[in-house]
Write a protein that holds these residues in place. Structure first.
Motif, short mmCIF file in Angstrom:
data_model
loop_
_atom_site.label_atom_id
_atom_site.label_comp_id
_atom_site.label_asym_id
_atom_site.label_seq_id
_atom_site.Cartn_x
_atom_site.Cartn_y
_atom_site.Cartn_z
N CYS A 43 0.92 -1.24 0.14
CA CYS A 43 -0.02 0.12 -0.02
C CYS A 43 0.78 1.26 0.00
N LEU A 44 1.99 1.32 0.95
CA LEU A 44 2.60 2.51 0.89
C LEU A 44 3.60 2.76 -0.48
N ASN A 45 3.88 1.56 -1.01
CA ASN A 45 4.71 1.63 -2.15
C ASN A 45 3.75 2.16 -3.39
N ASP A 46 2.39 2.03 -3.14
CA ASP A 46 1.43 2.40 -4.36
C ASP A 46 1.05 3.83 -4.00
N GLY A 47 1.84 4.45 -2.98
CA GLY A 47 1.44 6.04 -2.46
C GLY A 47 0.16 6.06 -1.59
N LYS A 48 -0.25 5.19 -1.17
CA LYS A 48 -1.26 5.19 -0.08
C LYS A 48 -0.79 5.30 1.46
N ASN A 49 -1.32 6.11 2.27
CA ASN A 49 -1.06 6.12 3.67
C ASN A 49 -1.96 5.09 4.42
N VAL A 50 -1.50 4.37 5.63
CA VAL A 50 -2.24 3.23 6.06
C VAL A 50 -2.40 3.38 7.72
N LYS A 51 -3.37 2.87 8.19
CA LYS A 51 -3.41 2.56 9.42
C LYS A 51 -2.45 1.69 9.96
N ILE A 52 -1.98 1.56 10.93
CA ILE A 52 -1.06 0.64 11.57
C ILE A 52 -2.21 -0.68 11.99
N PHE A 194 -13.04 -10.91 15.60
CA PHE A 194 -13.74 -10.97 14.44
C PHE A 194 -12.97 -10.29 13.27
N LYS A 195 -11.85 -9.98 13.74
CA LYS A 195 -11.09 -9.15 12.88
C LYS A 195 -10.28 -9.76 11.72
N ALA A 196 -10.27 -9.68 10.47
CA ALA A 196 -9.35 -10.08 9.51
C ALA A 196 -8.01 -10.43 9.92
N GLU A 197 -7.18 -11.32 9.63
CA GLU A 197 -5.85 -11.50 10.11
C GLU A 197 -5.05 -10.49 9.76
N ASP A 198 -5.23 -10.28 8.21
CA ASP A 198 -4.31 -9.43 7.41
C ASP A 198 -5.00 -8.13 6.87
N ASP A 199 -5.72 -7.70 7.84
CA ASP A 199 -6.46 -6.42 7.36
C ASP A 199 -5.69 -5.15 7.32
N VAL A 200 -5.50 -4.56 6.30
CA VAL A 200 -4.67 -3.43 6.22
C VAL A 200 -5.85 -2.31 5.40
N GLU A 201 -5.73 -1.29 6.46
CA GLU A 201 -6.77 -0.11 5.82
C GLU A 201 -5.80 1.02 5.45
N THR A 202 -6.30 1.65 4.23
CA THR A 202 -5.73 2.79 3.60
C THR A 202 -6.58 4.01 4.20
N VAL A 203 -5.63 5.27 4.48
CA VAL A 203 -6.40 6.35 4.92
C VAL A 203 -6.08 7.57 3.82
N SER A 204 -6.81 8.54 3.70
CA SER A 204 -6.73 9.65 2.58
C SER A 204 -5.88 10.76 3.25
N ASP A 205 -5.60 10.72 4.38
CA ASP A 205 -4.93 11.89 4.97
C ASP A 205 -3.70 11.55 5.85
N ASP A 206 -2.96 12.62 6.23
CA ASP A 206 -1.90 12.17 7.09
C ASP A 206 -2.04 12.98 8.53
N GLN A 207 -3.33 13.51 8.74
CA GLN A 207 -3.52 14.05 10.04
C GLN A 207 -3.86 13.22 11.27
N ILE A 208 -3.70 13.81 12.36
CA ILE A 208 -3.77 13.05 13.76
C ILE A 208 -5.27 12.90 14.16
N GLY A 209 -5.88 11.77 14.12
CA GLY A 209 -6.94 11.09 14.48
C GLY A 209 -7.32 10.05 15.39
N ASP A 210 -8.12 9.04 14.89
CA ASP A 210 -8.33 8.15 15.95
C ASP A 210 -7.16 6.98 15.92
N ASP A 211 -6.60 6.92 14.61
CA ASP A 211 -5.66 5.67 14.37
C ASP A 211 -4.23 6.43 14.14
#
Length: 358
Positions: A43-52, A194-211
């Protein structure tokens, strides 16, 4: 007696089979399942910010990220979490390779990693903490990168000594039977049943938030939960001072580790000889903690490390930014998000400060 012994052995084997199974399959730090780290890097190499998504093996993450980068950073920041959150923009292509609790051995590993994959930048910023030299150049905190520390060591001085204070496979096996890792696994399983083991979520911003986020340039963005109140920070500090211990430094140190300092100088010499511009950053400490360092003989080595690094900077014509003493840096208690870390905008401000040689 023999029957009791057999029963105890069977019980122990049963307990540890459960521990091993839970640790392997839940694996909150993704030590045994690298799918999450791979997706994160993609995801990062595709230019997308991600939640850890969870705690990850930071060494594996850095290896995969640097190995698969499609761009060559011009400036790389290495060091501990004291640099990890620092927003940095000097007009160049920046990559933040900060790793939690990094020691000298992690500096060797990261520079070795950069060189091995032909990603050595024009400039490297090195965050130097008081604990940096409490371990040697082949004994970093992140065992998955130790082989790159060996690689760099051999490039620097041709050393044939392959001892590095640990083995990645051995460390993974230790965690597999670790009761503390078992407790982490149980806690993680309860929260993420109940969370998927390899769940990786992208985010559209780089601002301080919930994650907590990782953005494309490698920098971490803390969540609002990471920002403690002054009361909460004071309570954290009081607990540490009552114990007489400090993060990564244990009960302290009084003297400079000269052999490790010498290896640090060799790294600086090697980088400069290969055309890499180097800057050093001394991250500031919370006023109450720094006062404790000044008053405690057990932590008298902290000031000696800063003095030593400033002399090294002067000798190699390397700028030394920041400083451990908040009084010198104009930093107050209100500038911290927890007892250890400045608020991100203050990290950049602290880095930009260059004090007169002491």
């Amino acid at each position: 007696m023999r029957t009791i012994l057999i029963k105890m052995i069977i019980l122990a084997l049963t307990v540890y089979s459960v521990v091993i199974s839970v640790n392997y399959f839940v694996d909150p730090a993704n030590l045994y399942h690298e799918g999450t780290v791979t997706k994160l890097v993609d995801c990062l190499n595709d230019g997308k910010n991600v939640k850890i998504p969870a705690n990850i093996d930071e060494g594996v993450f850095q290896e995969k990220r640097i190995a698969t980068m499609t761009w060559n950073p011009e400036t790389v920041i290495i060091g501990s979490s004291h640099v990890m959150y620092m927003p940095f923009d000097d007009g160049s292509m920046v990559y933040n390779a900060g790793m939690s609790g990094a020691y000298l051995g992690d500096y060797y590993a990261l520079t070795g990693l950069l060189q091995y994959y032909d990603k050595m930048p024009k400039k490297i910023i090195i965050g130097v903490d008081p604990w940096t030299f409490m371990r040697g150049s082949l004994d970093g905190k992140h065992p998955s990168l130790h082989r790159y520390a060996e690689y760099m060591k051999k490039n620097i001085d041709g050393s044939q000594d392959t001892y590095y204070g640990g083995n990645y496979i051995d460390d993974k096996l230790k965690e597999l039977i670790s009761l503390s890792y078992f407790q982490s696994s149980i806690a993680y399983a309860r929260k993420n049943l109940f969370k998927a083991e390899d769940d990786v979520e992208t985010v559209s911003d780089d601002q301080i938030g919930d994650d907590v986020k990782i953005i494309v340039d490698g920098r971490r963005v803390p969540s609002v939960k990471n920002f403690l109140t002054q009361k909460e920070i004071d309570e954290e500090i009081l607990k540490l001072l009552n114990k007489g211990t400090m993060y990564q430094m244990g009960t302290g140190f009084k003297e400079v580790q000269h052999d490790n300092i010498a290896d640090f100088e060799k790294l600086l010499q090697y980088l400069q000889a290969n055309g890499v511009e180097v800057s050093i950053y001394l991250p500031v400490w919370h006023p109450k903690i720094y006062s404790f360092f000044c008053e405690s003989e057990a932590f008298s080595g902290v000031k000696k490390i800063e003095d030593t690094i400033r002399k090294i900077g002067y000798g190699y014509q390397i700028p030394v930014h920041g400083g451990y003493d908040p009084r010198d840096c104009g930093i107050t208690e209100n500038d911290f998000m927890d007892y250890l870390h400045l608020k991100p905008e203050k990290m950049k401000e602290n880095y930009e400060l260059i004090l007169d040689s002491k």
